[in-house]
Design an enzyme around this catalytic site. Sequence first.
Site, PDB file in Angstrom:
ATOM      1  N   GLY A  47       0.782  -1.520   0.187  1.00 53.56           N
ATOM      2  CA  GLY A  47      -0.275  -0.133  -0.179  1.00 53.56           C
ATOM      3  C   GLY A  47       0.836   0.992   0.439  1.00 53.56           C
ATOM      4  O   GLY A  47       2.194   0.710   0.742  1.00 53.56           O
ATOM      5  N   GLN A  52       3.402  10.005   0.801  1.00 56.29           N
ATOM      6  CA  GLN A  52       4.854   8.933   0.921  1.00 56.29           C
ATOM      7  C   GLN A  52       5.569   9.025  -0.514  1.00 56.29           C
ATOM      8  O   GLN A  52       6.362   8.930  -0.303  1.00 56.29           O
ATOM      9  CB  GLN A  52       4.230   7.656   0.893  1.00 56.29           C
ATOM     10  CG  GLN A  52       3.391   7.241   2.811  1.00 56.29           C
ATOM     11  CD  GLN A  52       3.465   5.277   2.739  1.00 56.29           C
ATOM     12  OE1 GLN A  52       2.777   4.882   2.466  1.00 56.29           O
ATOM     13  NE2 GLN A  52       4.070   5.508   3.119  1.00 56.29           N
ATOM     14  N   CYS A  98       6.072  -0.165   7.749  1.00 56.78           N
ATOM     15  CA  CYS A  98       5.687   0.902   6.282  1.00 56.78           C
ATOM     16  C   CYS A  98       7.607   1.355   5.857  1.00 56.78           C
ATOM     17  O   CYS A  98       8.202   1.403   6.157  1.00 56.78           O
ATOM     18  CB  CYS A  98       5.840   2.151   7.142  1.00 56.78           C
ATOM     19  SG  CYS A  98       5.092   3.792   6.266  1.00 56.78           S
ATOM     20  N   LEU A  99       6.697   1.740   4.591  1.00 56.59           N
ATOM     21  CA  LEU A  99       7.834   1.999   3.539  1.00 56.59           C
ATOM     22  C   LEU A  99       8.277   3.640   4.524  1.00 56.59           C
ATOM     23  O   LEU A  99       9.448   3.266   3.692  1.00 56.59           O
ATOM     24  CB  LEU A  99       7.255   2.213   2.505  1.00 56.59           C
ATOM     25  CG  LEU A  99       6.339   1.049   1.651  1.00 56.59           C
ATOM     26  CD1 LEU A  99       6.059   1.049  -0.142  1.00 56.59           C
ATOM     27  CD2 LEU A  99       7.812  -0.335   1.116  1.00 56.59           C
ATOM     28  N   HIS A 140      -4.047   1.423   7.849  1.00 58.60           N
ATOM     29  CA  HIS A 140      -2.846   2.092   7.641  1.00 58.60           C
ATOM     30  C   HIS A 140      -2.361   3.221   6.192  1.00 58.60           C
ATOM     31  O   HIS A 140      -1.908   4.324   6.387  1.00 58.60           O
ATOM     32  CB  HIS A 140      -1.650   1.177   7.318  1.00 58.60           C
ATOM     33  CG  HIS A 140      -0.641   1.567   7.660  1.00 58.60           C
ATOM     34  ND1 HIS A 140       1.029   1.535   8.088  1.00 58.60           N
ATOM     35  CD2 HIS A 140       0.205   1.873   6.253  1.00 58.60           C
ATOM     36  CE1 HIS A 140       1.895   1.787   7.968  1.00 58.60           C
ATOM     37  NE2 HIS A 140       1.847   2.552   7.118  1.00 58.60           N
ATOM     38  N   GLU A 141      -3.401   2.733   5.833  1.00 60.22           N
ATOM     39  CA  GLU A 141      -3.588   3.840   4.356  1.00 60.22           C
ATOM     40  C   GLU A 141      -4.078   5.261   4.436  1.00 60.22           C
ATOM     41  O   GLU A 141      -3.771   6.158   4.198  1.00 60.22           O
ATOM     42  CB  GLU A 141      -3.245   3.851   3.625  1.00 60.22           C
ATOM     43  CG  GLU A 141      -2.786   2.366   2.775  1.00 60.22           C
ATOM     44  CD  GLU A 141      -1.108   3.085   2.610  1.00 60.22           C
ATOM     45  OE1 GLU A 141      -0.384   3.535   2.356  1.00 60.22           O
ATOM     46  OE2 GLU A 141      -0.412   1.874   3.013  1.00 60.22           O
ATOM     47  N   HIS A 144      -2.073   7.903   7.330  1.00 66.69           N
ATOM     48  CA  HIS A 144      -1.316   8.295   6.715  1.00 66.69           C
ATOM     49  C   HIS A 144      -1.903  10.200   6.184  1.00 66.69           C
ATOM     50  O   HIS A 144      -1.583  10.610   6.100  1.00 66.69           O
ATOM     51  CB  HIS A 144      -0.611   7.667   5.393  1.00 66.69           C
ATOM     52  CG  HIS A 144       0.994   7.031   5.186  1.00 66.69           C
ATOM     53  ND1 HIS A 144       1.544   7.470   5.747  1.00 66.69           N
ATOM     54  CD2 HIS A 144       0.614   5.085   5.864  1.00 66.69           C
ATOM     55  CE1 HIS A 144       2.691   5.957   5.787  1.00 66.69           C
ATOM     56  NE2 HIS A 144       2.335   5.395   5.503  1.00 66.69           N
TER      57      HIS A 144
END
Length: 183
Positions: A47, A52, A98-99, A140-141, A144
Amino acid sequence: MGEVRPIVQVGDPVLHAPCEPVTRFDGALAALVDDMFASMYAAEGVGLAANQIGVPLRVFVYDCPDENGERHKGVVVNPTLVLPGLGERRLDAGEEGCLSVLGQYAPLPRPDHATVHGFDADGAPVTVEGTGMLSRCLQHETDHLDGYLYIDRLPAKRRKQVLAAYEQSRPVGLGSTTGHQTP
């Protein structure tokens, strides 16, 4: 496909502020979505939220399995997250990463079912229901886009440990991007 853009890392202000709603469903949005998928796949993620890659708009993409292993792929613009009521909730205490906090993982209980309402890249209404990893991804997204990282939901001591480990393991030259892009 799209252009692979660098993933913004923890500490960059774009990750810690609520994103703006999308008001135009046009070619620029379509190009952003293509870039987001390309960036997510290049980083081997499941995702990715627009902030991000430095774009403070309410858009995320995903490609991840549900609790049955069935893969789901899509985009949600201007998402609204709906979770089960407290009496109906079952928590999944799995690990999360997380990226934007590269290489770090921590257990984080989240509801095992989530629904997101929003729009696709053309402006058509969409509803995505998720279980398992897909539920975690939707939550999660959306976090963000509201200006939160998963580490913001951890107990303070664990959050400090994750951030310390991140700082020690971060390759030289990897840091926040400078400047933010809009589509």
